[in-house]
Design an enzyme around this catalytic site. Structure first.
Site, PDB file in Angstrom:
ATOM      1  N   TRP A  21     -19.219  15.451  13.698  1.00 11.46           N
ATOM      2  CA  TRP A  21     -18.343  15.025  12.609  1.00 11.46           C
ATOM      3  C   TRP A  21     -18.568  15.877  11.364  1.00 11.46           C
ATOM      4  CZ3 TRP A  21     -14.428  12.158  13.839  1.00 11.46           C
ATOM      5  CH2 TRP A  21     -14.534  11.206  14.851  1.00 11.46           C
ATOM      6  N   LYS A  74     -13.488  16.384  13.718  1.00  5.39           N
ATOM      7  CA  LYS A  74     -14.435  16.340  14.829  1.00  5.39           C
ATOM      8  C   LYS A  74     -14.449  17.687  15.521  1.00  5.39           C
ATOM      9  CE  LYS A  74     -16.546  13.310  17.989  1.00  5.39           C
ATOM     10  NZ  LYS A  74     -16.541  12.112  18.794  1.00  5.39           N
ATOM     11  N   THR A  98       0.869  -1.180   0.000  1.00 10.65           N
ATOM     12  CA  THR A  98       0.000   0.000   0.000  1.00 10.65           C
ATOM     13  C   THR A  98       0.906   1.230   0.000  1.00 10.65           C
ATOM     14  OG1 THR A  98      -0.044   0.136   2.390  1.00 10.65           O
ATOM     15  CG2 THR A  98      -1.789  -1.151   1.362  1.00 10.65           C
ATOM     16  N   GLU A 151      -5.746  -3.515  -1.093  1.00 10.36           N
ATOM     17  CA  GLU A 151      -6.139  -4.767  -0.424  1.00 10.36           C
ATOM     18  C   GLU A 151      -7.269  -5.475  -1.155  1.00 10.36           C
ATOM     19  OE1 GLU A 151      -5.550  -1.880   0.997  1.00 10.36           O
ATOM     20  OE2 GLU A 151      -4.620  -2.081   2.971  1.00 10.36           O
TER      21      GLU A 151
HETATM   22  P1  ADP Z   1      -3.382   4.059   0.288  1.00 18.36           P
HETATM   23  O1  ADP Z   1      -4.168   3.422   1.407  1.00 18.36           O
HETATM   24  O2  ADP Z   1      -1.948   3.972   0.504  1.00 18.36           O
HETATM   25  O3  ADP Z   1      -3.890   5.417  -0.146  1.00 18.36           O
HETATM   26  P2  ADP Z   1      -4.854   2.708  -1.799  1.00 18.36           P
HETATM   27  O4  ADP Z   1      -4.622   3.166  -3.156  1.00 18.36           O
HETATM   28  O5  ADP Z   1      -5.086   1.283  -1.582  1.00 18.36           O
HETATM   29  O6  ADP Z   1      -3.612   3.138  -0.980  1.00 18.36           O
HETATM   30  O7  ADP Z   1      -6.019   3.575  -1.232  1.00 18.36           O
HETATM   31  C1  ADP Z   1      -7.297   3.102  -0.964  1.00 18.36           C
HETATM   32  C2  ADP Z   1      -8.112   4.235  -0.420  1.00 18.36           C
HETATM   33  O8  ADP Z   1      -8.271   5.260  -1.395  1.00 18.36           O
HETATM   34  C3  ADP Z   1      -9.511   3.857  -0.051  1.00 18.36           C
HETATM   35  O9  ADP Z   1      -9.571   3.259   1.227  1.00 18.36           O
HETATM   36  C4  ADP Z   1     -10.221   5.207  -0.083  1.00 18.36           C
HETATM   37  O10 ADP Z   1     -10.003   5.945   1.098  1.00 18.36           O
HETATM   38  C5  ADP Z   1      -9.519   5.913  -1.206  1.00 18.36           C
HETATM   39  N1  ADP Z   1     -10.330   5.814  -2.428  1.00 18.36           N
HETATM   40  C6  ADP Z   1     -10.147   4.995  -3.468  1.00 18.36           C
HETATM   41  N2  ADP Z   1     -11.081   5.226  -4.419  1.00 18.36           N
HETATM   42  C7  ADP Z   1     -11.880   6.213  -3.957  1.00 18.36           C
HETATM   43  C8  ADP Z   1     -13.038   6.886  -4.453  1.00 18.36           C
HETATM   44  N3  ADP Z   1     -13.549   6.628  -5.639  1.00 18.36           N
HETATM   45  N4  ADP Z   1     -13.593   7.820  -3.668  1.00 18.36           N
HETATM   46  C9  ADP Z   1     -13.083   8.126  -2.450  1.00 18.36           C
HETATM   47  N5  ADP Z   1     -12.004   7.534  -1.927  1.00 18.36           N
HETATM   48  C10 ADP Z   1     -11.400   6.581  -2.672  1.00 18.36           C
END
Ligand code: ADP
Length: 547
Positions: free
Chosen positions: A451, A446, A189, A334
């Site tokens: 929120w 917060k 990640t 993941e």
């Molecule tokens: P990292 O956790 O390192 O940023 P990832 O690319 O796996 O790596 O990120 C996943 C996260 O990206 C998701 O948990 C979410 O928070 C965000 N994300 C992915 N796609 C979207 C989307 N279409 N809208 C909002 N958030 C998104």
């Protein structure tokens, strides 16, 4: 042997990645794969070439002593060699570990040593990033260079050249991946939430993910498409597109290092790209570029966007001004990574354009093979009523069940005891299944016990015609503990004053949500995969003063 169920009488056909390439070679051998080269011209070859060279690569890896389960890393842009590595490495039962070229030296050293990579395939244009850390990599036996200009000199030890190696072996190679449960890919990640964690995909999970995203109701790709993955191959397998395109035999256009908006616009026009995929930042840049210098995009039918929330205003801009459909998807490393896609249903036909864009701006419906649920703080499942907001959890055929080489106890918090993955996202789900992300848990603000969603404020700010980019973070406040700070980049050469934005937000949100402070900036920091880097922003504004 007696079992308590009647087993099906079907073949055990392994769902392995080599099957995808075999299929493409049989049916689509003459379809094309284009790569933009350093000088701006295009390299072009066919799936038949990809097939033959991936088989040669299998032989090369065997000669190098790579064994089943060994990690073999890639350090490259999106290009045809990277595609060969996507098939050749898993095809010889090893694990294709895609390294993110934008990570810091320390992160790269950590990841490569943690994965114990044996070999790294390096695009020579990136040598300067890998040379300084080479002596800290404990397990790497060889660096294999491609795209190296003749006579290139490098400080890397144990260097071999990709083309030399390929030309010294034959195309006769039997794929070695004979069990669908074998690991085939590894991706860490990008670490927006701490140290990078490895996700180890299996052939089966990647094969099923490929089927999932190839459903017409998901990304909706066809063999007739010309697909350009702008999302990097080093990030969440370019959202699975290399495998998805190969399964369908689409033409592919790889942009390599040519990611600037003008360059992308030129490539889309010249190569008649029909579908392109990338993060919102990329499409925001492309839109600004097209506004200042229009191109003929008549072939482009859809933009796939994910990685962070696609602002509704940008969806509207593409669909209204440029007649390009936006497909908003959500996922995570993941999850291989695709989890949801926002597509309209026939019942939405009667909605106004504005109503349709509202729906497209949500993260959409779960892809079959993945299930969603939202949970409250006490771990009780919340209803799909469009109002209840809770922690988003997922499970499915292509969702990780633990991190690679991490003590499951350390990451107990990421996985529930009843078999769900905790995404760290906060969301609601409408009665008809449209998931809407409010925030990441750590980005929520917060304020006085209430929120506030940074994503909703950002979306609204991005809807102002003078705003080019916006981020909202929490800053400390004596009375309310936290208050939102709006950080804004205005459209070039336009004076934008706070009161214009205050007016816009006041129409949409309760008073407690309205930021008192605005920072007008020229640049907003991005993570290695092009998302707004809130960790850096929080650090920058940590005592609440505007810098
Ligand atoms: P990292 O956790 O390192 O940023 P990832 O690319 O796996 O790596 O990120 C996943 C996260 O990206 C998701 O948990 C979410 O928070 C965000 N994300 C992915 N796609 C979207 C989307 N279409 N809208 C909002 N958030 C998104």
């Amino acid at each position: 042997m007696k079992t308590d169920f009647l087993p099906g009488l079907m073949m055990d056909y392994p769902l392995t990645i080599d099957r995808i390439l075999e299929h493409a070679n049989k049916l689509y051998s003459d379809k094309k794969i284009f790569t933009k080269l350093a000088d701006g011209s295009f390299h072009q070859y066919t799936y038949a070439d990809l097939y033959k060279r991936s088989k040669r690569l299998g032989n090369v890896l065997q000669k190098l002593g790579i064994e089943s389960g060994d990690r073999v890393a890639t350090f490259s842009w999106n290009n045809y060699q990277h595609l060969e590595l996507y098939f050749g490495i898993p095809g010889c039962a090893a694990i294709c570990h895609t390294l993110n070229i934008r990570l810091s030296s320390d992160q790269l050293i950590y990841i490569i040593n943690h994965a114990e990579d044996k070999v790294i395939f390096v695009d020579a244009s990136l040598l300067a990033l890998i040379e300084p850390i080479a002596d800290k990599l404990r397990t790497v036996r060889n660096f294999i260079l491609f795209n190296a200009p003749p006579g290139l000199s490098t400080k890397l030890p144990n260097v071999l050249h990709y083309e030399d190696l390929l030309s010294n072996v034959t195309e006769n190679f039997e794929w070695k991946c004979n069990n669908e449960s074998m690991a085939m890919g590894l991706c860490y990640t990008s670490g927006t939430t701490g140290n990078p964690k490895g996700v180890l995909y299996s052939h089966r999970s990647m094969f099923l993910h490929t089927y999932g995203i190839n459903l017409t109701n998901c990304l909706g790709l066809f063999s007739t498409d010309v697909v350009m993955p702008v999302v990097p191959q080093f990030h969440a397998q370019a959202w699975g597109l290399p495998y998805a395109c190969t399964m369908l035999g689409t033409d592919i256009v790889m942009p390599a290092m040519h990611l600037a908006p003008a360059s992308l616009a030129d490539t889309i026009e010249k190569m008649e790209v029909t579908v392109a995929a990338g993060v919102p930042t990329i499409w925001n840049g492309l839109y600004q570029e097209l506004k200042s210098m229009p191109r003929n995009l008549s072939k482009l039918k859809s933009l796939v966007v994910g990685g962070s929330a696609m602002p509704r205003a940008l969806i509207e801009a593409f669909e209204k001004d440029l007649k390009v459909t936006v497909l908003h998807a959500w996922g995570m490393t993941e999850m291989s990574p695709v989890g949801t896609v926002s597509r309209l249903q026939s019942k939405h036909d009667s909605l106004s354009d504005s109503g349709k864009w509202e729906i497209k701006a949500t993260q959409g419906l779960q892809v079959p093979g993945v299930e969603l649920r939202i949970m409250d703080d006490a771990g009780v499942e919340m209803p799909w009523d469009g109002n209840s907001v809770g922690e988003l959890q997922v499970r499915g055929a292509w969702v990780a069940k633990e991190y690679y080489r991490q003590d499951p106890d350390t990451f107990r918090d990421s996985f529930t005891v009843d078999g769900w993955f905790r995404t760290g996202d906060v969301a609601s789900i409408s009665p008809d299944g449209y998931m809407k992300i409010t925030d990441r848990t750590k980005d929520l603000i917060k304020s006085g016990g209430e929120w506030i969603s940074s994503v909703e404020l950002e979306n609204a700010l991005m809807g102002h015609p003078k705003v080019r980019e916006a981020a909202v973070i929490a800053i400390p406040d004596e009375k309310w503990l936290e208050r939102p700070l709006a950080i804004v980049i205005s459209v070039v050469d336009v004076s934008l004053i706070q009161s214009e934005l205050e007016e816009l937000l006041a129409k949409k949100f309760a008073k407690i949500w309205l930021p008192e402070k605005y920072a007008f900036v020229k640049e907003i920091p991005k993570t290695s995969v092009g998302k707004i880097d809130k960790k850096v922003l929080r650090q920058r504004y940590k005592d609440g003063t505007l810098v």
